[in-house]
Write a protein that holds these residues in place. Structure first.
Motif, short mmCIF file in Angstrom:
data_model
loop_
_atom_site.label_atom_id
_atom_site.label_comp_id
_atom_site.label_asym_id
_atom_site.label_seq_id
_atom_site.Cartn_x
_atom_site.Cartn_y
_atom_site.Cartn_z
N THR A 1 -0.23 11.63 -1.87
CA THR A 1 0.49 10.36 -1.68
C THR A 1 -0.44 9.22 -1.26
O THR A 1 -0.45 8.18 -1.92
N ALA B 1 -2.50 8.24 -4.17
CA ALA B 1 -1.69 7.55 -5.19
C ALA B 1 -1.44 6.12 -4.77
O ALA B 1 -1.58 5.18 -5.57
N ILE B 2 -1.10 5.92 -3.49
CA ILE B 2 -0.81 4.57 -3.01
C ILE B 2 -2.07 3.70 -3.13
O ILE B 2 -2.02 2.59 -3.66
N ASN C 1 -2.79 2.74 -6.75
CA ASN C 1 -1.85 1.75 -7.29
C ASN C 1 -2.09 0.37 -6.70
O ASN C 1 -2.03 -0.63 -7.40
N LYS C 2 -2.40 0.34 -5.40
CA LYS C 2 -2.66 -0.96 -4.76
C LYS C 2 -3.91 -1.60 -5.37
O LYS C 2 -3.97 -2.80 -5.60
N LEU D 1 -3.10 -3.05 -8.62
CA LEU D 1 -2.41 -4.34 -8.46
C LEU D 1 -3.42 -5.43 -8.16
O LEU D 1 -3.37 -6.53 -8.71
N GLU E 1 -5.48 -6.48 -11.13
CA GLU E 1 -4.77 -7.29 -12.13
C GLU E 1 -4.85 -8.78 -11.81
O GLU E 1 -4.70 -9.61 -12.69
N GLU F 1 8.59 7.02 0.13
CA GLU F 1 7.35 6.53 0.74
C GLU F 1 7.30 5.01 0.60
O GLU F 1 7.15 4.49 -0.52
N GLU G 1 5.22 2.51 1.16
CA GLU G 1 4.08 1.85 0.55
C GLU G 1 4.04 2.06 -0.95
O GLU G 1 3.70 1.17 -1.73
N MET G 2 4.37 3.29 -1.32
CA MET G 2 4.42 3.65 -2.74
C MET G 2 5.48 2.80 -3.42
O MET G 2 5.24 2.22 -4.48
N GLN H 1 6.67 0.05 -2.50
CA GLN H 1 6.28 -1.37 -2.52
C GLN H 1 5.35 -1.67 -3.71
O GLN H 1 5.56 -2.65 -4.42
N SER H 2 4.36 -0.82 -3.92
CA SER H 2 3.44 -1.03 -5.03
C SER H 2 4.18 -1.01 -6.36
O SER H 2 3.96 -1.86 -7.22
N ILE H 3 5.01 0.01 -6.51
CA ILE H 3 5.71 0.16 -7.80
C ILE H 3 6.62 -1.05 -8.04
O ILE H 3 6.58 -1.65 -9.11
N HIS I 1 6.48 -3.95 -6.78
CA HIS I 1 5.67 -5.15 -6.98
C HIS I 1 5.23 -5.27 -8.44
O HIS I 1 5.37 -6.31 -9.07
N SER I 2 4.71 -4.17 -8.95
CA SER I 2 4.21 -4.16 -10.32
C SER I 2 5.36 -4.38 -11.32
O SER I 2 5.20 -5.11 -12.30
#
Lengths: 420, 225
Positions: free
Chosen positions: A227, A230-231, A234-235, A238, A241, B9, B11-12, B14-16, B18-19
């Motif tokens: 986890t 993964a976070i 992904n951050k 973002l 981008e 989760e 934070e997870m 939030q990222s998703i 957001h995207s």
């Protein structure tokens, strides 16, 4: 050296010593007894002859042994008075043996009517060399029989007494922490063995617990890492981008992403290993391995072409196996991937399928890998920073799960085979 | 497009979200199974992104509930468990796709678009971007009505970029999408580079008004002119 051979050797040596010393003492005792008895006989003869001589003067004329065993010779007074009775061993020609044989001889002196005589009496005596020979012969056989007995006792009795021990030893030889089997506890009459079995059993239990918690730890740790990784990934994506990045920042970010991805791959592989080892792939089916290989080779065709490696398939029979399909594909594709990656330009990868074996030959760096290490975790033959070093350990774990024999050989080219 | 994101989760999530919001999706969050169950009964969604391990129970329960109330929302399972059994059971219970964590956001977008296309535009299998049209059913690509021939990998790459237009697609995300984990990472980048070079040339030669631009070492972006 085996325990029984060891004890046999010691017993045999001890017996040899004891019997040797004893045989010498035995010989001396017998000889002493024989002398005693013969000398008594001579003494007796002497008394009888003297008695006869006092009655019959004709006896005094017998100066040669002839057919009897004594002779009487006149001697001077001085000589007779100076001498005493004498027992001697000497040799005498025996007609029957046609040889000189040992005899016991008694020389004694007496006087009769003022004449002095020497009386010599002989009696045939045991041949001590024959006696020694006979004694040796019988003792040798006694020794041989005793050694045979010792061997026999060791082999049968000791083997039977030690049976629980050997059984435990056999179990331990086969024992593997990743495939625990309950110890067949065999109660013995011997306390030490019971103690040993109990201690070994406890020791294994403890090790098993440690091993399992270790395994569990790897799985949990990898899982918990998923986890946050993964976070983070992904951050970062973002962030990437957002197009205000300078080139330098982008490069730094690429490096961070690349490393996080490597961590992800490592983690995934470790999780997979744990899952295989914890037998979490339960679905099994009958698989035509030939078809799977054909499919995989097609999937790898582009990569092989790109690496300028040619793929070959030699079918020497149909291979069927009952196992989990994903695991079979994973095992074979890891091997193929490896064979293609660690290859040379214009090299080859040849898959040979036999009815009960699959072998993957590939050209590559002309140096044999260490067969003991090649399937170990994190073993890397080349310093490729991208490789996790877990690919072949996953193959090994899958092979172990299904009891398949995995081996590596080098004969001008690398060869990995799986025996089904 | 309305998406329900069931992810515990924060934070997870939030990222998703957001995207997804950047791509003009409307995203609602549910952090527990209970909250998600309430939401599916009240609202309609185009797609649900569903985590399996949730406080309050397994995400699979939600799939069963959807079946029970006859809702046909698209569902993509996003799970850190990456367990085969969950995948099989999830797909049997009507989920459209299974995406193991960690995943690239580009991959999520591609899967999401694919699910939405299947759910919403049945029959119309054409995807148009500027003067380029992709026939999804027949795997054909046209530029100004004229067919251009792409090999299998080139087609997959183009479709992936189209699903992520104007977004950065990282090299690894592309590699994983196209080749899975069959290929060695180091090789895959070179391989991708050569495929993208070919694809770019074909697009350019045929006058496509879309192009693939490199974003430093990070990856590529599909832009329309």
């Amino acid at each position: 050296m085996k325990l029984s051979s060891y004890t046999t050797t010691y017993f045999s040596l001890a017996l040899l010593g004891i019997i040797s010393i004893w045989s010498v003492l035995f010989y001396l005792a017998i000889i002493d007894e024989v002398y005693d008895s013969i000398d008594d006989g001579l003494e007796n003869s002497k008394i009888l002859i003297l008695r006869r001589a006092s009655q019959d003067a004709a006896v005094l004329q017998k100066t040669e042994f002839g057919e009897s065993n004594y002779r009487i010779q006149p001697v001077s007074k001085q000589a007779a008075l100076a001498a005493t009775d004498q027992y001697q061993d000497t040799l005498l020609f025996m007609v029957n043996e046609n040889d000189y044989e040992p005899v016991r001889m008694l020389k004694t002196f007496f006087h009769q009517q003022d004449h002095y005589y020497q009386l010599t009496i002989i009696t045939s005596f045991v041949e001590s060399d024959d006696l020694i020979e006979d004694l040796f012969y019988y003792l040798f056989w006694l020794y041989a029989v005793m050694v045979v007995c010792v061997v026999f006792i060791n082999q049968s009795l000791l083997q039977r007494i030690w049976r629980p021990f050997y059984k435990l030893l056999d179990t331990l030889k086969e024992y593997r922490l990743d495939k625990p089997v309950p110890l067949a506890f065999q109660a013995s009459k011997i306390d030490e063995f019971n103690d040993l079995q109990e201690s070994v059993s406890k020791l294994l239990q403890n090790n098993l617990q440690v091993y399992q918690s270790q395994k569990q730890f790897i799985e949990n740790a990898s899982h918990e890492l998923q986890t946050p990784v993964a976070i983070s990934l992904n951050k970062l994506e973002l962030l990437a981008e957002k197009s205000e990045l300078t080139e330098e920042q982008a490069m730094l970010m690429e490096s961070v992403i690349g490393n996080l991805e490597k961590l992800t791959r490592l983690n995934k592989s470790l999780l997979l290993l744990s899952k295989i080892e914890n037998k979490q792939f339960t679905q099994e089916q009958d698989i035509q391995v030939n078809a799977v290989v054909t499919k995989l080779l097609a999937e790898f065709a582009e990569q092989a072409q790109f690496k300028e490696v040619t793929l070959h398939l030699e079918t020497k029979g149909e291979l069927h196996q009952r196992m989990n399909k994903d695991l079979l594909e994973m095992m074979l594709s890891n091997l193929l991937k490896n064979a293609i990656i660690h290859n040379v330009k214009n090299g080859f990868v040849t898959v040979v399928i036999h009815p009960n074996q699959i072998a993957i030959h590939n050209s590559g760096p002309a140096q044999a890998l260490d067969p003991d290490k090649v399937f170990k975790r994190f073993y890397k033959a080349s310093a490729s920073s991208q490789s996790t070093g877990l690919g072949l350990s996953i193959v090994k774990a899958i092979a172990d799960l299904y009891g398949l024999k995995l081996s590596y050989q080098y004969e001008q080219h690398h060869r990995i085979s799986i025996d089904f | 497009m309305k998406i329900l994101l069931v992810e515990d989760e924060p934070e997870m999530a939030q990222s998703i979200s957001h995207s997804l919001t950047q791509e003009k999706y409307v995203v609602e969050n549910a952090y527990t199974l209970q909250a998600a169950l309430e939401k599916i009964h009240i609202y309609e969604y185009d797609c649900i992104l569903l985590d399996i391990s949730l406080p309050g129970g397994s995400g699979l329960t939600l799939l069963k509930e959807l079946q029970k109330i006859n809702k046909t929302e698209g569902v993509i399972i996003i799970s850190a468990k990456n367990s085969l059994d969950d995948k099989i059971e999830g797909l049997n219970l009507g989920a459209d796709d299974y995406l193991p964590k960690p995943f690239h956001l580009a991959e999520l977008h591609a899967r999401l678009k694919s699910v939405l296309r299947r759910k919403k535009f049945e029959g119309t299998n054409l995807l148009t971007l500027a003067n380029t049209t992709i026939d999804l059913q027949n795997r054909m690509v046209f530029i100004d009505e004229k067919e251009i021939v792409l090999n299998r990998k080139e087609y997959d790459i183009l479709l992936y970029f189209v699903s992520n237009k104007n977004r950065l697609v990282s090299k690894t995300s592309l590699a994983e999408h196209i080749w899975g984990d069959r290929i060695d990472e180091a090789d895959s980048f070179e391989f991708i580079y050569s495929q993208i070079k070919n694809l770019r040339k074909k697009l350019q030669d045929n006058g496509a008004r879309i192009s693939l631009v490199a974003v430093y070492g990070l990856g590529y972006k599909l832009v329309t002119e």
